[in-house]
Scaffold this active site. Structure first.
Site, PDB file in Angstrom:
ATOM      1  N   HIS A 163     -35.570 -34.021  36.710  1.00 55.60           N
ATOM      2  CA  HIS A 163     -36.476 -34.952  37.383  1.00 55.60           C
ATOM      3  C   HIS A 163     -36.942 -34.294  38.676  1.00 55.60           C
ATOM      4  O   HIS A 163     -36.125 -34.015  39.564  1.00 55.60           O
ATOM      5  CB  HIS A 163     -35.756 -36.266  37.667  1.00 55.60           C
ATOM      6  N   HIS A 218     -46.949 -21.582  38.886  1.00 52.76           N
ATOM      7  CA  HIS A 218     -46.999 -20.654  37.759  1.00 52.76           C
ATOM      8  C   HIS A 218     -45.626 -20.085  37.399  1.00 52.76           C
ATOM      9  O   HIS A 218     -44.794 -19.803  38.263  1.00 52.76           O
ATOM     10  CB  HIS A 218     -47.958 -19.499  38.074  1.00 52.76           C
TER      11      HIS A 218
END
Length: 212
Positions: free
Chosen positions: A145, A136
């Site tokens: 990446h 979150h």
């Protein structure tokens, strides 16, 4: 949707599988190992990246995905093409769990068994690889990446172009600077400077040049 895949290396194999899962259609594969644009027997055009203008004259409403794992090369190609972000598609594997409140950028790829939790932001042309967790309120900027099975806990910030290695973990609230590299299996418990390389558990900065 009709798609052109840019890149034909190992990462593109996974992208091609993901496109099939979404029931989209690959119309072209572009890679500079080809010298000219040719439509093959399977109905797929293959040619160099420079053949994009000609390809767009052949196929209307074509969308693109840059299927190259190297963050710098991926950015270079996107910059060179100069398309609007709407020209790119985002791909999300059906096994991934993505919160309705998360934001996924254009050209981003969310691989199999990933979890993207509430209010996370995934930037344009970013890769969230197999089994990675973005918790979150985390923010992953463009061209980053996150490698397989890495875990970014709550409110982590990953700046542009950074590589988070496989199975690495970042504790809540930490920031990884732009174009940094976090080694596989590392545990990040403090902020990491831009353009640096950090490895170990806890992660220690080994290399920190001033530029990319």
């Amino acid at each position: 949707m009709e798609l052109a895949v840019i890149g034909e290396g190992g990462h593109s194999k996974v992208i091609m599988d993901l496109i099939r899962f979404q029931n989209d259609k690959v119309k072209a594969v572009l890679d500079d190992k080809y010298t000219e644009l040719v439509c093959h027997d399977d109905g797929i055009y293959r040619g160099p990246v420079a053949s994009v203008p000609h390809l767009l004259r052949q196929i209307e409403h074509l969308k693109f995905i840059v299927a190259i794992g190297n963050n710098k090369v991926r950015k270079s190609i996107v910059t060179k093409l100069g398309f609007t972000k709407e020209s790119y598609v985002s791909l999300i594997h059906p096994s991934a769990v993505v919160s309705p409140s998360a934001q996924i950028g254009q050209g981003a790829v969310i691989m199999a068994h990933c979890t993207i939790n509430a209010d996370a932001i995934i930037g344009n042309h970013t890769i969230i690889n197999t089994g990675a967790i973005v918790e979150h309120d985390s923010r992953i900027e463009d061209y980053a990446h996150v490698a397989p099975h890495a875990t970014l806990t709550g409110a982590v910030c990953v700046r542009e172009g950074t590589m988070i290695g496989a199975a690495a973990a970042v504790i809540p609230g930490k920031t990884i600077g732009e174009w940094a590299v976090i080694g596989a299996g590392s545990t990040v418990i403090s902020d990491i400077p831009s353009f640096s390389t950090a490895v170990g558990s806890p992660a220690k900065v080994l290399h920190c040049p001033n530029t990319i």
